[in-house]
Design a protein around this motif. Structure first.
Motif, PDB file in Angstrom:
ATOM      1  N   GLU A   1       3.399   6.636   9.999  1.00 67.96           N
ATOM      2  CA  GLU A   1       2.228   5.367   8.695  1.00 67.96           C
ATOM      3  C   GLU A   1       2.792   4.941   8.105  1.00 67.96           C
ATOM      4  OE1 GLU A   1      -1.353   5.551   7.681  1.00 67.96           O
ATOM      5  OE2 GLU A   1      -0.821   7.391   8.396  1.00 67.96           O
TER       6      GLU A   1
ATOM      7  N   SER B   1       1.007  -0.961   0.177  1.00 71.19           N
ATOM      8  CA  SER B   1      -0.273  -0.173  -0.010  1.00 71.19           C
ATOM      9  C   SER B   1       0.890   1.062  -0.045  1.00 71.19           C
ATOM     10  CB  SER B   1      -1.003  -0.053   1.275  1.00 71.19           C
ATOM     11  OG  SER B   1      -0.401   0.086   2.448  1.00 71.19           O
TER      12      SER B   1
ATOM     13  N   ASN C   1      -4.998   6.081   4.729  1.00 69.76           N
ATOM     14  CA  ASN C   1      -3.275   5.880   4.818  1.00 69.76           C
ATOM     15  C   ASN C   1      -2.923   7.452   4.212  1.00 69.76           C
ATOM     16  OD1 ASN C   1      -3.595   3.588   5.188  1.00 69.76           O
ATOM     17  ND2 ASN C   1      -3.231   2.761   3.257  1.00 69.76           N
TER      18      ASN C   1
ATOM     19  N   SER D   1      -5.800   1.579   6.761  1.00 73.10           N
ATOM     20  CA  SER D   1      -5.236   0.969   7.461  1.00 73.10           C
ATOM     21  C   SER D   1      -6.093   0.318   8.137  1.00 73.10           C
ATOM     22  CB  SER D   1      -4.417   1.855   8.623  1.00 73.10           C
ATOM     23  OG  SER D   1      -3.803   2.986   8.483  1.00 73.10           O
TER      24      SER D   1
ATOM     25  N   TYR E   1       5.265  -0.747   2.934  1.00 73.47           N
ATOM     26  CA  TYR E   1       5.920  -0.059   1.840  1.00 73.47           C
ATOM     27  C   TYR E   1       6.242   0.031   1.286  1.00 73.47           C
ATOM     28  CZ  TYR E   1       7.173   4.939   1.141  1.00 73.47           C
ATOM     29  OH  TYR E   1       7.014   6.171   0.681  1.00 73.47           O
TER      30      TYR E   1
ATOM     31  N   VAL F   1       1.400   5.680   0.513  1.00 71.26           N
ATOM     32  CA  VAL F   1       0.948   6.649   1.959  1.00 71.26           C
ATOM     33  C   VAL F   1       1.056   7.482   0.599  1.00 71.26           C
ATOM     34  CG1 VAL F   1       1.993   8.464   3.587  1.00 71.26           C
ATOM     35  CG2 VAL F   1       2.802   5.760   3.355  1.00 71.26           C
TER      36      VAL F   1
ATOM     37  N   ARG G   1       3.018   1.107   9.708  1.00 69.02           N
ATOM     38  CA  ARG G   1       1.443   0.519  10.024  1.00 69.02           C
ATOM     39  C   ARG G   1       1.724   0.012   8.232  1.00 69.02           C
ATOM     40  NH1 ARG G   1      -0.545   5.947  11.339  1.00 69.02           N
ATOM     41  NH2 ARG G   1      -0.102   5.993  13.301  1.00 69.02           N
ATOM     42  N   ARG G   2       2.368  -0.406   7.890  1.00 69.16           N
ATOM     43  CA  ARG G   2       1.960  -1.214   6.563  1.00 69.16           C
ATOM     44  C   ARG G   2       2.636  -2.883   6.415  1.00 69.16           C
ATOM     45  NH1 ARG G   2       0.380   3.168   6.785  1.00 69.16           N
ATOM     46  NH2 ARG G   2      -1.503   1.242   6.644  1.00 69.16           N
TER      47      ARG G   2
END
Length: 421
Positions: free
Chosen positions: A110, A2, A45, A39, A117, A4, A113-114
């Motif tokens: 952020e 995902s 995100n 998220s 990334y 940001v 949290r992935r």
């Protein structure tokens, strides 16, 4: 995989609002396609940054609705005076020196949290001090800190005249930074967006009068183009039917095969009723710039066409003729053996409640050179007369920065000018 989403400045945050509204309103609440952009806790995100509180305060209402994280809404108290150097250097006020630090700290959290990334989508303008200056600085910081991730810029160029006397300097410097630090730039020009929205309104009202076009309508059009390109596609999902959000990065791989040319032109047509794809393709072709200001025919290095319709089989029946029409209209270069890529999906996120279909086309098109050439010429005329330079020098922007920007954009213009040879 995902992304940001980073919204910078007034323009970037206003487009971001429209983009998230499409996702939160049009996508089914239980749709797994939402989750490349959300998220695990359902929060978006996105990091929203502006040097003034006006636009960000509107987003704070979305915090109560459970969409945005309060810690991801970052605002200063004073604008950047439509000055790229002021936005880039961040020394306008002692109380706001931490704006970059706060953004990068929220960005780090952020990223953590992935699950994986993959990159950043940056929404901003080329004109304002925050969007152009801070946007350029963030591109540089993110590239240095997370070199393995992609950076895709969604940049909005100002109207040709009348927005701010510094817009040509700001656009020049920001475009040079984007060329250096990003992997691709979806370039929208306000004048062109306004013409498209006006044409759509005129067709809907069947009136001969020229309709008024609001800034909100223009932002909605840009967000619609983003949804047409970025919303998950069936053919890019896993075997289990789960989207992993690779659409923005597949766009880069499809239409930015050469790092020296990364500026992308986007067109979109959305219709209701029976899908006549040849007619839709013809409507898209009419929006493509044909000839440059110096009489050169425009060409495309590569083209991506994204069709969305519940009648997805109807597009497959017309696919060969549609792609041939797009190949001819966009004048794809003969040396690319596979100049056109095609994605199809059985859901039209742009208009899900009606029987509708859309075609969004993204092309690495030499018309980008027209904007870059105009910006360079106008900025150079101001630079040679030393107009407004003291406003940039007071924030540490030197003659070397301008010369580097002139050289960078001149090189890009030359590459695009010889694209069809």
């Amino acid at each position: 995989m995902s992304a940001v989403w980073l919204q910078v400045g007034q323009c970037g945050n206003q487009i971001g609002q429209e983009w998230w509204q499409i996702l939160t309103n049009n996508a089914p609440k239980t749709d797994v396609d939402r989750y490349p952009y959300f998220s695990r806790d359902g929060r978006i995100n996105a990091i929203c940054v502006d040097s003034e509180p006006k636009v960000i305060r509107k987003l704070q209402k979305q915090v109560k609705n459970g969409f945005f994280r309060d810690s991801n809404l970052i605002m200063g108290r004073k604008g950047r005076g439509n000055n790229w150097a002021c936005g880039y250097s961040l020394v306008c006020s002692d109380t706001e020196k931490s704006l970059l630090h706060m953004t990068m700290e929220s960005f780090r959290k952020e990223v953590e949290r992935r699950d994986c990334y993959s990159g950043t989508v940056l929404l901003h303008s080329l004109c304002g001090g925050t969007g152009s200056g801070l946007g350029a600085r963030l591109c540089e910081e993110i590239r240095d800190t997370y070199p393995a991730g992609h950076i895709l810029s969604v940049a909005v160029a100002p109207h040709g005249t009348g927005e701010t006397p510094l817009q040509h300097y700001n656009s020049l410097l920001c475009l040079a930074w984007l060329q250096r630090y990003t992997d691709g730039v979806l370039l929208f020009q306000n004048d062109e967006v306004m013409r498209r929205v006006a044409a759509e309104k005129k067709a809907l009202t069947m009136s001969g009068a020229q309709p008024a076009v609001s800034m909100t309508a223009m932002n909605t059009h840009i967000a619609s183009c983003l949804a047409g390109l970025f919303y998950p596609i069936n053919m890019l999902k896993t075997e289990s039917g789960v989207s992993i959000g690779i659409e923005p990065w597949e766009i880069i791989r499809s239409v930015c095969p050469m790092s020296t040319m990364k500026f992308l032109h986007t067109s979109q047509i959305c219709r209701r009723g029976t899908a006549f794809w040849d007619s839709v393709a013809s409507s898209v072709a009419q929006t493509v710039p044909r000839v440059s200001s110096d009489g050169r025919l425009h060409h495309s290095m590569s083209v991506l066409a994204v069709s969305r319709s519940s009648q997805d089989s109807s597009f497959l029946l017309s696919q060969d003729s549609v792609l041939m029409k797009l190949k001819q209209s966009y004048r794809c270069v003969p040396w690319n053996p596979f100049p056109i890529h095609c994605w199809t999906d059985s859901q039209n996120i742009l208009d899900p409640s009606f029987h509708s279909h859309s075609l969004t086309v993204c092309a690495n098109h030499s018309s980008a050179a027209d904007l870059l050439r105009t910006v360079t010429q106008r900025a150079r005329a101001m630079y040679e007369s030393r107009a407004y330079l003291h406003w940039y020098q007071r924030y540490g922007c030197e003659d070397e920065d301008f010369q580097m920007a002139f050289d960078t954009l001149s090189s890009v213009v030359e590459d695009y000018s010889t694209l069809g040879e």
